[in-house]
Design a protein around this motif. Structure first.
Motif, PDB file in Angstrom:
ATOM      1  N   VAL A   1       0.768  -1.221   0.031  1.00 21.59           N
ATOM      2  CA  VAL A   1      -0.009  -0.038   0.022  1.00 21.59           C
ATOM      3  C   VAL A   1       0.743   1.279   0.165  1.00 21.59           C
TER       4      VAL A   1
ATOM      5  N   ASN B   1       0.707   4.268  -2.568  1.00 25.04           N
ATOM      6  CA  ASN B   1       0.479   5.655  -2.477  1.00 25.04           C
ATOM      7  C   ASN B   1       1.338   6.389  -3.061  1.00 25.04           C
TER       8      ASN B   1
ATOM      9  N   PHE C   1       2.038  10.555  -9.577  1.00 26.45           N
ATOM     10  CA  PHE C   1       1.162  10.700 -10.704  1.00 26.45           C
ATOM     11  C   PHE C   1       0.725  12.120 -10.568  1.00 26.45           C
TER      12      PHE C   1
ATOM     13  N   GLY D   1     -18.493   2.770 -13.559  1.00 28.82           N
ATOM     14  CA  GLY D   1     -17.381   4.042 -14.046  1.00 28.82           C
ATOM     15  C   GLY D   1     -16.126   3.728 -13.487  1.00 28.82           C
ATOM     16  N   ASP D   2     -15.868   3.098 -12.499  1.00 28.18           N
ATOM     17  CA  ASP D   2     -14.747   3.099 -12.011  1.00 28.18           C
ATOM     18  C   ASP D   2     -14.000   1.688 -11.953  1.00 28.18           C
ATOM     19  N   LEU D   3     -12.766   1.521 -12.329  1.00 28.56           N
ATOM     20  CA  LEU D   3     -11.936   0.536 -12.828  1.00 28.56           C
ATOM     21  C   LEU D   3     -10.926   0.034 -11.761  1.00 28.56           C
TER      22      LEU D   3
ATOM     23  N   ASP E   1      -9.533  -1.852  -9.017  1.00 25.84           N
ATOM     24  CA  ASP E   1     -10.233  -3.037  -8.179  1.00 25.84           C
ATOM     25  C   ASP E   1      -8.954  -3.449  -6.983  1.00 25.84           C
TER      26      ASP E   1
ATOM     27  N   GLY F   1      -7.684  -2.318  -4.148  1.00 24.63           N
ATOM     28  CA  GLY F   1      -8.125  -2.131  -2.768  1.00 24.63           C
ATOM     29  C   GLY F   1      -9.540  -3.086  -2.533  1.00 24.63           C
TER      30      GLY F   1
ATOM     31  N   ILE G   1      -8.483  -6.579  -1.834  1.00 19.40           N
ATOM     32  CA  ILE G   1      -7.740  -6.704  -0.680  1.00 19.40           C
ATOM     33  C   ILE G   1      -9.016  -6.988   0.358  1.00 19.40           C
TER      34      ILE G   1
ATOM     35  N   MET H   1     -19.364  -1.596  -1.224  1.00 20.38           N
ATOM     36  CA  MET H   1     -18.820  -0.709  -2.461  1.00 20.38           C
ATOM     37  C   MET H   1     -17.577   0.048  -2.356  1.00 20.38           C
TER      38      MET H   1
ATOM     39  N   LEU I   1     -12.772   4.665  -6.302  1.00 21.57           N
ATOM     40  CA  LEU I   1     -11.316   5.577  -5.935  1.00 21.57           C
ATOM     41  C   LEU I   1     -11.360   6.754  -6.553  1.00 21.57           C
TER      42      LEU I   1
ATOM     43  N   ILE J   1     -19.165   0.987   2.663  1.00 26.25           N
ATOM     44  CA  ILE J   1     -18.431   1.807   1.390  1.00 26.25           C
ATOM     45  C   ILE J   1     -17.071   1.954   1.866  1.00 26.25           C
TER      46      ILE J   1
ATOM     47  N   GLU K   1     -11.458   2.735   6.557  1.00 26.58           N
ATOM     48  CA  GLU K   1     -10.387   3.252   5.655  1.00 26.58           C
ATOM     49  C   GLU K   1      -9.727   2.186   5.228  1.00 26.58           C
TER      50      GLU K   1
ATOM     51  N   ALA L   1     -12.698  -3.092   7.762  1.00 29.10           N
ATOM     52  CA  ALA L   1     -13.726  -3.574   7.009  1.00 29.10           C
ATOM     53  C   ALA L   1     -14.361  -4.928   7.797  1.00 29.10           C
TER      54      ALA L   1
HETATM   55  C1  B12 Z   1      -3.423   1.969  -9.506  1.00 30.37           C
HETATM   56  C2  B12 Z   1      -4.273   2.950  -9.941  1.00 30.37           C
HETATM   57  C3  B12 Z   1      -4.800   3.030 -11.408  1.00 30.37           C
HETATM   58  C4  B12 Z   1      -4.692   1.885 -12.157  1.00 30.37           C
HETATM   59  C5  B12 Z   1      -5.821   0.714 -11.504  1.00 30.37           C
HETATM   60  C6  B12 Z   1      -5.612  -0.513 -11.799  1.00 30.37           C
HETATM   61  C7  B12 Z   1      -6.434  -1.537 -10.981  1.00 30.37           C
HETATM   62  N1  B12 Z   1      -6.773  -2.565 -11.459  1.00 30.37           N
HETATM   63  O1  B12 Z   1      -7.100  -1.133  -9.891  1.00 30.37           O
HETATM   64  C8  B12 Z   1      -5.405   2.335 -13.410  1.00 30.37           C
HETATM   65  C9  B12 Z   1      -4.191   2.419 -14.303  1.00 30.37           C
HETATM   66  C10 B12 Z   1      -6.317   1.487 -14.151  1.00 30.37           C
HETATM   67  C11 B12 Z   1      -5.822   3.807 -13.185  1.00 30.37           C
HETATM   68  C12 B12 Z   1      -6.889   4.539 -13.784  1.00 30.37           C
HETATM   69  C13 B12 Z   1      -7.130   5.760 -13.737  1.00 30.37           C
HETATM   70  N2  B12 Z   1      -6.985   6.621 -12.563  1.00 30.37           N
HETATM   71 CO1  B12 Z   1      -5.964   5.769 -10.937  1.00 30.37          CO
HETATM   72  N3  B12 Z   1      -4.939   5.265  -9.459  1.00 30.37           N
HETATM   73  C14 B12 Z   1      -4.237   4.440  -9.094  1.00 30.37           C
HETATM   74  C15 B12 Z   1      -3.399   4.629  -7.929  1.00 30.37           C
HETATM   75  C16 B12 Z   1      -2.040   4.864  -8.276  1.00 30.37           C
HETATM   76  C17 B12 Z   1      -3.267   3.381  -6.690  1.00 30.37           C
HETATM   77  C18 B12 Z   1      -4.694   3.074  -6.357  1.00 30.37           C
HETATM   78  C19 B12 Z   1      -4.864   1.588  -5.451  1.00 30.37           C
HETATM   79  O2  B12 Z   1      -4.655   0.543  -5.904  1.00 30.37           O
HETATM   80  N4  B12 Z   1      -4.307   2.070  -4.166  1.00 30.37           N
HETATM   81  C20 B12 Z   1      -3.829   0.906  -3.263  1.00 30.37           C
HETATM   82  C21 B12 Z   1      -4.972   0.240  -2.715  1.00 30.37           C
HETATM   83  C22 B12 Z   1      -4.868  -1.076  -1.840  1.00 30.37           C
HETATM   84  O3  B12 Z   1      -5.820   1.162  -1.759  1.00 30.37           O
HETATM   85  P1  B12 Z   1      -7.214   1.572  -1.890  1.00 30.37           P
HETATM   86  O4  B12 Z   1      -7.829   1.226  -3.126  1.00 30.37           O
HETATM   87  O5  B12 Z   1      -7.586   2.930  -1.515  1.00 30.37           O
HETATM   88  O6  B12 Z   1      -7.833   0.286  -0.837  1.00 30.37           O
HETATM   89  C23 B12 Z   1      -7.815   0.600   0.455  1.00 30.37           C
HETATM   90  C24 B12 Z   1      -8.885   1.538   1.194  1.00 30.37           C
HETATM   91  O7  B12 Z   1      -9.387   2.454   0.450  1.00 30.37           O
HETATM   92  C25 B12 Z   1     -10.098   0.472   1.533  1.00 30.37           C
HETATM   93  N5  B12 Z   1     -11.191   0.169   0.808  1.00 30.37           N
HETATM   94  C26 B12 Z   1     -11.275   0.077  -0.563  1.00 30.37           C
HETATM   95  N6  B12 Z   1     -12.452  -0.102  -1.013  1.00 30.37           N
HETATM   96  C27 B12 Z   1     -13.099  -0.455  -0.113  1.00 30.37           C
HETATM   97  C28 B12 Z   1     -14.528  -0.853   0.090  1.00 30.37           C
HETATM   98  C29 B12 Z   1     -15.032  -0.893   1.280  1.00 30.37           C
HETATM   99  C30 B12 Z   1     -16.352  -1.378   1.416  1.00 30.37           C
HETATM  100  C31 B12 Z   1     -14.165  -0.736   2.528  1.00 30.37           C
HETATM  101  C32 B12 Z   1     -14.916  -0.815   3.926  1.00 30.37           C
HETATM  102  C33 B12 Z   1     -12.947  -0.360   2.263  1.00 30.37           C
HETATM  103  C34 B12 Z   1     -12.337  -0.322   1.135  1.00 30.37           C
HETATM  104  O8  B12 Z   1      -9.257  -0.850   1.803  1.00 30.37           O
HETATM  105  C35 B12 Z   1      -8.131  -1.149   0.765  1.00 30.37           C
HETATM  106  C36 B12 Z   1      -7.177  -1.740   1.505  1.00 30.37           C
HETATM  107  O9  B12 Z   1      -6.732  -1.391   2.548  1.00 30.37           O
HETATM  108  C37 B12 Z   1      -4.205   5.808  -7.206  1.00 30.37           C
HETATM  109  C38 B12 Z   1      -3.351   6.515  -6.248  1.00 30.37           C
HETATM  110  C39 B12 Z   1      -3.779   6.284  -4.805  1.00 30.37           C
HETATM  111  N7  B12 Z   1      -2.798   6.558  -3.916  1.00 30.37           N
HETATM  112  O10 B12 Z   1      -5.034   5.860  -4.284  1.00 30.37           O
HETATM  113  C40 B12 Z   1      -4.586   6.504  -8.508  1.00 30.37           C
HETATM  114  C41 B12 Z   1      -6.123   7.205  -8.712  1.00 30.37           C
HETATM  115  C42 B12 Z   1      -6.969   6.714  -7.702  1.00 30.37           C
HETATM  116  N8  B12 Z   1      -6.284   7.313 -10.060  1.00 30.37           N
HETATM  117  C43 B12 Z   1      -6.635   8.635 -10.365  1.00 30.37           C
HETATM  118  C44 B12 Z   1      -7.145   8.951 -11.688  1.00 30.37           C
HETATM  119  C45 B12 Z   1      -7.147  10.570 -12.062  1.00 30.37           C
HETATM  120  C46 B12 Z   1      -7.314   7.903 -12.666  1.00 30.37           C
HETATM  121  C47 B12 Z   1      -7.692   7.974 -14.055  1.00 30.37           C
HETATM  122  C48 B12 Z   1      -8.758   8.905 -14.123  1.00 30.37           C
HETATM  123  C49 B12 Z   1      -6.356   8.475 -14.861  1.00 30.37           C
HETATM  124  C50 B12 Z   1      -6.702   8.881 -16.464  1.00 30.37           C
HETATM  125  N9  B12 Z   1      -6.498  10.092 -16.644  1.00 30.37           N
HETATM  126  O11 B12 Z   1      -7.164   7.974 -17.188  1.00 30.37           O
HETATM  127  C51 B12 Z   1      -8.130   6.368 -14.351  1.00 30.37           C
HETATM  128  C52 B12 Z   1      -9.728   6.205 -14.218  1.00 30.37           C
HETATM  129  C53 B12 Z   1      -9.989   4.770 -14.725  1.00 30.37           C
HETATM  130  C54 B12 Z   1     -11.389   4.625 -14.149  1.00 30.37           C
HETATM  131  N10 B12 Z   1     -12.320   4.696 -14.969  1.00 30.37           N
HETATM  132  O12 B12 Z   1     -11.347   4.064 -12.994  1.00 30.37           O
HETATM  133  C55 B12 Z   1      -6.735   9.391  -9.224  1.00 30.37           C
HETATM  134  C56 B12 Z   1      -8.196   9.820  -8.768  1.00 30.37           C
HETATM  135  C57 B12 Z   1      -8.198  11.370  -8.479  1.00 30.37           C
HETATM  136  C58 B12 Z   1      -9.517  11.748  -7.778  1.00 30.37           C
HETATM  137  N11 B12 Z   1      -9.684  12.428  -6.857  1.00 30.37           N
HETATM  138  O13 B12 Z   1     -10.419  11.007  -8.344  1.00 30.37           O
HETATM  139  C59 B12 Z   1      -5.518   8.948  -8.178  1.00 30.37           C
HETATM  140  C60 B12 Z   1      -5.960   9.220  -6.800  1.00 30.37           C
HETATM  141  C61 B12 Z   1      -4.172   9.458  -8.515  1.00 30.37           C
HETATM  142  C62 B12 Z   1      -4.035  10.765  -8.099  1.00 30.37           C
HETATM  143  N12 B12 Z   1      -3.227  10.967  -7.125  1.00 30.37           N
HETATM  144  O14 B12 Z   1      -4.331  11.494  -8.956  1.00 30.37           O
HETATM  145  N13 B12 Z   1      -5.505   4.094 -12.070  1.00 30.37           N
END
Ligand code: B12
Length: 212
Positions: free
Chosen positions: A42, A46, A52, A98-100, A102, A104, A107, A145, A148, A176, A196, A201
Motif C-alpha cells: 500500500v 501511495n 502521478f 465507471g470505476d476500474l 479494483d 483495494g 484486498i 462498495m 477510488l 463503503i 479506511e 472492513a
Molecule cells: C493503480 C491506480 C490506477 C490503475 C488501477 C488498476 C486497478 N486494477 O485497480 C489504473 C491505471 C487503471 C488507473 C486509472 C485511472 N486513475 Co488511478 N490510481 C491508481 C493509484 C495509483 C493506486 C490505487 C490503489 O490501488 N491503491 C492501493 C489500494 C490498496 O488502496 P485503496 O484502493 O484505497 O483500498 C484500500 C482502502 O481504500 C480500503 N477500501 C477500498 N475499497 C473499499 C471498500 C469497502 C467497502 C471498505 C470498507 C474499504 C475499502 O481498503 C483498501 C485496502 O486497505 C491511485 C493513487 C492512490 N494513492 O490511491 C490512482 C488514482 C485513484 N487514480 C486517479 C485517476 C485520475 C485515474 C484516471 C482517471 C487516470 C486517467 N487520466 O485515465 C483513470 C480512471 C480509470 C477508471 N475509470 O477507473 C486519481 C483519482 C483522483 C480523484 N480524486 O478522483 C488517483 C487518486 C491518482 C492521483 N493522485 O491523482 N488508476
C-alpha cells in the motif's frame, strides 16, 4: 520506510516479475500477507499516486504498478482465504459504475474471505442494476462498495437509492470504502458504515452483524 524494500521498489517500478519474486522470498522467510500489504504494497501504491499527481508518473506507470501489485496479490490471496473458518454470512462486493480501480476492493474481498465470510465479487464498473440483481438473487446480508475516483463516488448513492427503490435496502447492511470516501460521506448517502482499510472492513462487518 517500507518493511520490504524489494517488494516496495518492484511495485513502484511496475515490475510484476520482481514483485512476484520478492513476495515469494518474503513469504518463505515467514512474512504475513497482511504485513506485506500494509507495510510495503500500500505505501508503494501511495507513492505511485503521489508521483502521478506530481506529473512524474502517467497512466502507463499506474497500469504497470497495478499489475505488479496484482502479481504479488496472486500469491497472497490464497493464503489470506485459507486462514478463515466458514461463517454463514454472505457478502456482495464490487467497485461502482465507471470505476476500474479494483486493487483495494480485491484486498477487502480477500480479507473478508479470510475471515470466513462467503464473498461474491462482482468485479469493477458494477452498475446499480447489477448490485440490485445480485442482492435479489444471492440474498447477501452485506453489500460492500468501493470507489477510488471522486467522480464515481455518487454511484454509491445511486446504488443505495436503487436498493431502496427495489425494496431491498432494509435486508442488507451497506458498507463503503476507497481512498476518497469518508465516514461523513457514508452518513450523507445513508450507508451503514465506512472503513479506511481492509482489516477495519472486517471489524465493521462483524460489529454491524452483532448489532443487527
Ligand atoms: C493503480 C491506480 C490506477 C490503475 C488501477 C488498476 C486497478 N486494477 O485497480 C489504473 C491505471 C487503471 C488507473 C486509472 C485511472 N486513475 Co488511478 N490510481 C491508481 C493509484 C495509483 C493506486 C490505487 C490503489 O490501488 N491503491 C492501493 C489500494 C490498496 O488502496 P485503496 O484502493 O484505497 O483500498 C484500500 C482502502 O481504500 C480500503 N477500501 C477500498 N475499497 C473499499 C471498500 C469497502 C467497502 C471498505 C470498507 C474499504 C475499502 O481498503 C483498501 C485496502 O486497505 C491511485 C493513487 C492512490 N494513492 O490511491 C490512482 C488514482 C485513484 N487514480 C486517479 C485517476 C485520475 C485515474 C484516471 C482517471 C487516470 C486517467 N487520466 O485515465 C483513470 C480512471 C480509470 C477508471 N475509470 O477507473 C486519481 C483519482 C483522483 C480523484 N480524486 O478522483 C488517483 C487518486 C491518482 C492521483 N493522485 O491523482 N488508476
Amino acid at each position: 520506510m517500507a518493511e520490504n524494500n524489494e517488494l516496495y521498489n518492484a511495485i513502484l517500478n511496475g515490475d510484476a516479475k520482481k514483485a512476484h519474486a520478492a513476495t515469494e522470498v518474503a513469504l518463505a522467510a515467514g512474512a504475513q500477507p497482511m504485513e506485506l500489504i500494509a507495510d510495503s504494497m500500500v505505501p508503494a501504491m501511495n507513492e505511485v499516486g503521489r508521483l502521478f499527481e506530481a506529473e512524474e508518473y502517467f497512466v502507463p506507470e499506474l497500469l504497470l504498478a497495478g499489475r505488479a501489485m496484482k502479481s504479488a496479490m496472486e500469491l497472497l490471496r490464497p493464503l489470506m482465504i485459507a486462514s478463515g473458518q466458514k461463517l454463514s454470512t454472505r457478502i456482495v462486493i464490487g467497485t461502482v459504475k465507471g470505476d476500474l480501480h479494483d486493487i483495494g476492493k480485491n484486498i477487502v474481498a480477500s480479507m473478508l474471505e479470510g475471515s470466513g465470510f462467503e464473498v461474491i465479487d462482482l468485479g469493477a464498473d458494477v452498475s446499480p442494476e447489477n448490485f440490485v440483481a445480485a442482492v435479489e438473487e444471492r440474498k447477501p446480508q452485506v453489500v460492500c462498495m468501493s470507489a477510488l475516483l471522486t467522480v464515481t463516488m455518487p454511484a454509491m448513492k445511486t446504488t443505495i437509492d436503487a436498493l431502496v427503490s427495489a425494496g431491498l435496502r432494509k435486508q442488507v447492511k451497506v458498507l463503503i470504502g476507497g481512498a476518497p470516501v469518508t465516514s461523513q460521506y457514508a452518513r450523507e448517502i445513508g450507508a451503514d458504515g465506512y472503513s479506511e482499510n481492509a482489516s477495519g472492513a472486517v471489524s465493521l462487518v462483524k460489529s454491524l452483524l452483532t448489532a443487527a
